[in-house]
Enzyme design. Structure first.
Site, PDB file in Angstrom:
ATOM      1  N   SER A 155      -7.735   3.949   3.025  1.00  0.00           N
ATOM      2  CA  SER A 155      -6.506   3.420   2.453  1.00  0.00           C
ATOM      3  C   SER A 155      -6.013   4.267   1.276  1.00  0.00           C
ATOM      4  O   SER A 155      -5.874   5.473   1.427  1.00  0.00           O
ATOM      5  CB  SER A 155      -6.762   1.962   2.056  1.00  0.00           C
TER       6      SER A 155
ATOM      7  N   LYS B 123      -5.809   8.469   0.981  1.00  0.00           N
ATOM      8  CA  LYS B 123      -4.767   9.362   0.447  1.00  0.00           C
ATOM      9  C   LYS B 123      -5.441  10.339  -0.538  1.00  0.00           C
ATOM     10  O   LYS B 123      -5.158  11.538  -0.547  1.00  0.00           O
ATOM     11  CB  LYS B 123      -3.681   8.559  -0.292  1.00  0.00           C
TER      12      LYS B 123
ATOM     13  N   TRP C 148       1.059  -1.763   9.010  1.00  0.00           N
ATOM     14  CA  TRP C 148       1.576  -1.394   7.687  1.00  0.00           C
ATOM     15  C   TRP C 148       1.348   0.104   7.424  1.00  0.00           C
ATOM     16  O   TRP C 148       2.158   0.784   6.806  1.00  0.00           O
ATOM     17  CB  TRP C 148       0.853  -2.260   6.648  1.00  0.00           C
TER      18      TRP C 148
ATOM     19  N   HIS D  82      -7.134  -3.677   8.914  1.00  0.00           N
ATOM     20  CA  HIS D  82      -7.275  -2.655   7.875  1.00  0.00           C
ATOM     21  C   HIS D  82      -8.649  -2.808   7.201  1.00  0.00           C
ATOM     22  O   HIS D  82      -8.886  -3.774   6.481  1.00  0.00           O
ATOM     23  CB  HIS D  82      -6.161  -2.920   6.850  1.00  0.00           C
TER      24      HIS D  82
HETATM   25  C1  GTR Z   1      -1.748  -1.475   0.030  1.00  0.00           C
HETATM   26  C2  GTR Z   1      -0.872  -0.271  -0.013  1.00  0.00           C
HETATM   27  C3  GTR Z   1      -1.357   0.749   0.945  1.00  0.00           C
HETATM   28  C4  GTR Z   1      -2.848   0.966   0.890  1.00  0.00           C
HETATM   29  C5  GTR Z   1      -3.630  -0.295   0.560  1.00  0.00           C
HETATM   30  C6  GTR Z   1      -5.057  -0.108   0.059  1.00  0.00           C
HETATM   31  O1  GTR Z   1      -1.316  -2.498  -0.779  1.00  0.00           O
HETATM   32  O2  GTR Z   1       0.427  -0.682   0.304  1.00  0.00           O
HETATM   33  O3  GTR Z   1      -0.654   1.963   0.758  1.00  0.00           O
HETATM   34  O4  GTR Z   1      -3.175   1.968   0.025  1.00  0.00           O
HETATM   35  O5  GTR Z   1      -3.012  -1.064  -0.395  1.00  0.00           O
HETATM   36  O6  GTR Z   1      -5.381   0.849  -0.609  1.00  0.00           O
HETATM   37  O7  GTR Z   1      -5.851  -0.998   0.298  1.00  0.00           O
END
Ligand code: GTR
Length: 426
Positions: A265, A269, A356, A407
């Protein structure tokens, strides 16, 4: 009169809220038409036909764009770094592993910061081992139910389920995220695994660069206001990964030429950013990194540049705001970031219910970046179709899977990562 003013005030507030409300697009038919910047053509229009040209012309150009417009520039100024062993054992993980906890302290201009690196290494290796390294979300102690891992004292995002209130971790969070870090499995497969708590390097809230590692580089003359191309939190977490790499170079039990950097997540990045900025990482894994990670921004599917910048204003450099609701103006899309990893092996993982993060956008990004792997004469995903769920696709130096579920990082994901790393690092 007073009542009217109050009414006007609430009207303004609701208009602002309305303007900021965000409805993600999940409809392929509504994706805007877009053109991706050619990876094999320089900004001057020169065709890039050799790896020499890629490395000397186009790669530096693309890297500069990511530094100037997306994640920001990491300052050149040196920090003084020292290592201190906080704890170690040769009897960790049922006697299968060596555990090391190393504090890395950074000093500059009278200020200091630190990150604690937790390392597990397979015991009977007999030679320096390949290792996975990635940051974690809730402290080293949360990645494994091991009572010897030092409980983090750093600022933490509150999490009721984990017993984290007032931004402080408690024993309740010990081992809480162990499903995301199958240490025993990793060790049994001959790999080491290392992690640091991302909040050691930069607590994940917008504080105007006052805390974490940013504080060491603050520019007083500038009244602490960062430049529009200064590093945000993602680049800071990536910087932490590079500091872990520096440590690996000093530890003879670890093979620094076989380091796989990974992240989930927002930390996915960071892993991609680390690999783009620092070519010492030998293999890269992005797990559901989505917008601002592996996914193509110009598809504006799921999370978008505008939404991410508004909700997480500290993640990217300020220049990235230019592309809020304006992805068409991006001089490069995230396929450029993946291309910066080439020719190193690169694995991108998505999850079906993680729309998402735009799984299809993540796949297309990798597929488009594959042209650079092709330039290196390496097998790649350029001609591949997006595979069905739970059918990983590994072609030479590029791999991709979309698994069923949400996720997260699951054992299934690690099974593919280990397989991919075995192909390239063993
Ligand atoms: C979310 C965000 C994502 C992702 C995620 C995470 O809220 O929108 O880009 O990075 O968090 O890191 O769990």
């Amino acid at each position: 009169m007073k009542q009217n003013l109050i009414l006007v005030f609430f009207l303004c507030i609701s208009l602002i809220t309305y303007a900021q409300e965000f409805t993600p697009n999940y409809n392929e038919a509504k994706i805007p038409d877009f053109t991706l910047a050619a990876l094999l053509e320089s900004t001057q229009g020169k065709k890039i036909t050799s790896t020499d040209d890629w490395e000397s012309i186009r790669r530096p150009e693309i890297l500069e764009i990511f530094k100037g417009e997306v994640y920001g520039n990491i300052p050149d100024a040196k920090v003084k770094t020292s290592y201190k062993s906080l704890e170690s054992s040769t009897e960790a993980i049922d006697g299968k592993a060596i555990r090391k906890q190393v504090r890395i302290t950074f000093k500059r201009k009278g200020k200091s910061a630190f990150m604690d690196l937790l390392i597990y290494l397979p015991k009977q290796a007999g030679k320096p081992v390949p290792i996975f390294v990635g940051p974690n979300f809730y402290g080293n102690h949360a990645i494994e139910n091991d009572p010897e891992i030092l409980l983090s004292n750093s600022w933490m995002r509150n999490n009721e389920g984990m017993g984290i209130t007032d931004h402080k971790a408690t024993e309740k969070s010990r081992g809480y995220n162990s499903h995301r870090w199958p240490v025993s499995y990793i060790i049994e497969n001959g790999f080491g695994v290392a992690t640091y708590y991302y909040g050691d390097i930069d607590p994940d809230f917008d504080d105007g660069f006052k805390n974490g590692i940013h504080a060491l580089f603050n520019n007083k003359k500038n009244n602490d206001v960062p430049k529009a191309d200064a590093w945000g939190s993602i680049a800071a977490w990536a910087w932490g990964l590079s500091r872990a790499m520096d440590y690996f170079e000093t530890d003879s039990a670890i093979d620094e030429a076989r380091v796989a950097v990974l992240g989930h997540s927002r930390l996915g990045k960071a892993a991609l950013c680390a690999a783009a900025y620092d070519e010492r990482f030998a293999l890269v894994i992005s797990n559901e990194s989505g917008c601002g990670g592996a996914a193509l921004s110009k598809r504006a599917y799921g999370e978008t540049v505008g939404r991410i910048n508004r909700v997480f204003p500290h993640w990217f450099c300020d220049n990235y705001n230019k592309y809020n609701e304006n992805e068409a103006a991006l001089p490069i899309d995230q396929h450029g970031l993946l291309a910066l990893v080439a020719p190193r092996p690169l694995y991108v993982a998505s999850a079906e219910e993680d729309q998402w993060a735009d799984p299809k956008g993540e796949f297309l990004s990798l597929k488009t970046a594959s042209i650079v792997y092709e330039l290196y004469g390496l097998e790649n995903l350029i001609a591949a179709k997006m595979p069905p769920v739970d059918q990983p696709l590994i072609q030479g130096h590029t791999g991709y899977h979309i698994r069923t579920g949400k996720h997260n990082v699951l054992k299934y994901d690690w099974e593919q990562f280990v397989k991919f790393a075995e192909m390239h690092l063993e």
